[in-house]
Write an enzyme that holds these catalytic residues in place. Structure first.
Site, PDB file in Angstrom:
ATOM      1  N   LYS A   1       4.906   5.459 -27.104  1.00  0.00           N
ATOM      2  CA  LYS A   1       5.908   6.023 -26.182  1.00  0.00           C
ATOM      3  C   LYS A   1       6.722   4.885 -25.580  1.00  0.00           C
ATOM      4  O   LYS A   1       6.297   3.732 -25.613  1.00  0.00           O
ATOM      5  CB  LYS A   1       5.209   6.752 -25.024  1.00  0.00           C
ATOM      6  CG  LYS A   1       4.411   7.974 -25.417  1.00  0.00           C
ATOM      7  CD  LYS A   1       5.265   9.184 -25.548  1.00  0.00           C
ATOM      8  CE  LYS A   1       4.404  10.390 -25.916  1.00  0.00           C
ATOM      9  NZ  LYS A   1       5.199  11.575 -26.205  1.00  0.00           N
TER      10      LYS A   1
ATOM     11  N   SER B   1       8.232  11.526 -32.891  1.00  0.00           N
ATOM     12  CA  SER B   1       8.704  11.598 -31.511  1.00  0.00           C
ATOM     13  C   SER B   1       9.435  10.338 -31.063  1.00  0.00           C
ATOM     14  O   SER B   1       9.976  10.290 -29.972  1.00  0.00           O
ATOM     15  CB  SER B   1       7.528  11.876 -30.561  1.00  0.00           C
ATOM     16  OG  SER B   1       6.773  10.703 -30.348  1.00  0.00           O
TER      17      SER B   1
END
Lengths: 432, 143
Positions: free
Chosen positions: B101, B64
């Site tokens: 993230k 991701s």
């Protein structure tokens, strides 16, 4: 409360320790353990040596054998982990390194606690305590509590208050607690809660009408010495605010290495101590090798607990080595020189070896007749290589080797990754 | 300057010893002009790790963060002492897991952003609701 400025500048002692150290170290890398009952098991997955507050709430006593808990673990949601010494050692070193930035006067008391000499006004000391607590939590990732007081005994006590009394929010400074509150707290605590007073002494103190810490604080130190011991007198003086337990000297210097530990359960046999000393001998060899050093002098020591009033044995030997060496066989053999001084049946609470008179390896090659056959065969480096690749305990010499007795051959069936010391076991972060 | 320059021509019957010839010129009796300039090799720890006490190495699983140059199996150097800021790549605690993230702090709110269109952003109610484990400072990308 107005105090002369001079009083305020008297050095005080901060006691810092990690809350549920082993469990906290595990949680730092596995947040899923947060809020769950977690226990860490002793060597060989024997019994619970660390319990998270949730595990304590389940009523699991300290030292409860794992075989008794295992059948109900699932039902409780209890997570049991083997002792991950590599992880705890690294986290401990980080905590101590960080604490050392707050005071030049740091005594590493055990793997998870330290005393620091500190100075300042009450407000400054409180701020210092909070800063240390926040820094260890954030930088290293484990929670600590801090107690600050004029003596070690009181600092330990303040730390206990900081831990168990939410109003302190993890930091308690003796002089900042109003005197009536201190009295009330001391009056509520049993003498058993004091550093160094064991269960047996509690009974003897109770027998003469001393039940609470407040009672003991009010006692006459000299009378206590006559009835008990100098150790107990020191405790009374410390409770009264007179420092009697000095800060230990710096233990790890440039010119020495110390391998020492207290045992969770006392070692009572010569054979048991032989194993311990063998392990230390090899560790010393490995550490010396790593730093390119050799030693000329090895000191081995053991001791019964300082708080054991009935047995006192602190044997030590100092072995001058025939030539500088880092050879594990020679160091182990030298450490074993302590064994004849060990009394079978006494409860030894700690042991260690210290190597001093260190010098760089290969400064001067020994004369041929003194060449050491083991060094020649590079046994030390070989042991280290195998250990690095296959883990501690995969290989060893004699009594420290794989054929060790039960206590030192480690069974670690529920071992978490060695997150910070092994490249193949790094913490995983999800990118999802 | 006495210099040995190899290799020699070797007969099939030559002893092993005779092939032990230095592949590079070796100075004999004359000090290397470079030796005064040698201050040690590059130490990656010194360059990549500002504070050893607060720095950990972690390994990434998942894709991701591809857009940030962070791939599955890469190692990250994470400093826990750094203050996370808008744009920092952070290791955050999400549902009991360590997750990587990009942190976005905007007037509109706090968002944990993936760097791969296949993954949705995660809205965080408030910064105080977020546990940031550490701030990634380097990615050791496998090439």
């Amino acid at each position: 409360m107005s105090r002369p400025a001079v009083m305020r500048r008297m050095p005080q002692i901060a006691h810092v320790d990690v809350n549920c150290f082993y469990a906290s170290a595990e949680r730092a890398f596995d947040p899923s353990l947060e809020g769950k009952p977690v226990i860490v098991l002793s060597n060989n997955d024997g019994c619970a040596v660390t319990r998270s507050p949730e595990a304590k709430a389940l009523g699991i006593p300290m030292g409860e054998p794992w075989f008794k808990l295992a059948p109900r673990a699932k039902e409780w949601g209890l997570v049991a982990l083997s002792s991950n010494y590599e992880l705890y050692g690294d986290i401990s070193a980080r905590v101590m390194e960080l604490l050392g930035r707050y005071s030049a006067w740091l005594e590493v008391y055990s793997i998870d606690e330290a005393f620091l000499g500190v100075k300042g006004s009450p407000a400054e000391l409180l701020a210092l305590g909070r800063a240390m607590k926040a820094a260890v939590r954030r930088h290293v990732g484990v929670p600590v509590c801090v107690g600050i007081a004029p003596t070690k005994t009181l600092a330990k006590l303040c730390n206990k208050w900081a831990k168990h009394n939410p109003a302190f929010d993890g930091v308690c400074h003796w002089d900042s607690v109003p005197a009536p509150v201190r009295q009330a707290l001391l009056g509520r605590l049993s003498v058993e809660e004091i550093w160094g007073v064991a269960g047996r002494l509690t009974k003897r103190l109770n027998a003469i009408g001393i039940h609470t810490i407040l009672d003991l604080t009010a006692a006459d130190p000299v009378a206590i010495r006559d009835k008990f011991s100098v150790v107990m007198m020191r405790t009374v003086l410390e409770l009264q605010g007179t420092p009697c337990i000095p800060m230990e000297e710096e233990r790890i210097g440039r010119d020495q290495l110390i391998f020492s530990r207290s045992f969770a359960t006392p070692v009572t046999t010569r054979a048991g101590l032989r194993q311990v000393l063998s392990v230390y001998g090899q560790q010393a060899s490995a550490r010396l090798g790593k730093h390119g050093l050799q030693t000329k002098v090895l000191t081995a020591f053991a001791g019964t607990s300082h708080y054991n009033q009935h047995q006192a044995s602190y044997p030590s030997v100092c072995v001058a080595l025939p030539m500088p060496t880092a050879d594990p066989v020679l160091l182990t053999r030298a450490a074993h020189a302590l064994l004849p001084a060990i009394e079978e049946g006494l409860k030894y609470a700690r042991a260690g070896i210290m190597v001093t008179d260190l010098r760089p390896t290969g400064n001067q090659s020994p004369l041929e007749p003194f060449e050491n056959p083991h060094e020649e065969r590079h046994i030390g480096t070989l042991l280290e290589d195998v250990t690095r690749r296959y883990g501690r305990g995969s290989i060893g010499l004699g009594h420290a080797g794989i054929k060790t007795g039960l206590d030192w051959s480690m069974k670690r069936d529920m071992l978490s990754p060695r997150y910070t010391t092994h490249w193949d076991e790094l913490p995983l972060v999800k990118a999802a | 300057m006495g210099v040995i320059v190899g290799p020699r021509v070797i007969d099939a019957g030559a002893s092993l010893l005779s092939v032990l010839v230095s592949p590079v010129p070796v100075a004999a009796g004359y000090p290397s002009p470079a030796q005064d300039y040698f201050d040690g090799r590059i130490d990656l720890n010194a360059h990549l790790i500002k504070d050893i006490t607060s720095t950990y190495v972690v390994r990434v699983t998942g894709d991701s963060m591809e857009g940030a140059g962070i791939s599955d199996g890469d190692e990250l150097i994470v400093n826990r002492a750094l203050e996370p800021q808008d744009g920092s790549v952070v290791v955050a605690v999400l549902d009991g897991e360590l997750t990587i993230k990009r942190l976005r702090i905007t007037p509109a709110g706090v968002v944990l952003q993936a760097e791969n269109p296949a993954y949705p952003d995660i809205q965080v109610p408030a910064l105080s609701d977020l546990t940031v484990w550490g701030v990634a400072t380097r990615c050791l990308h496998h090439v």
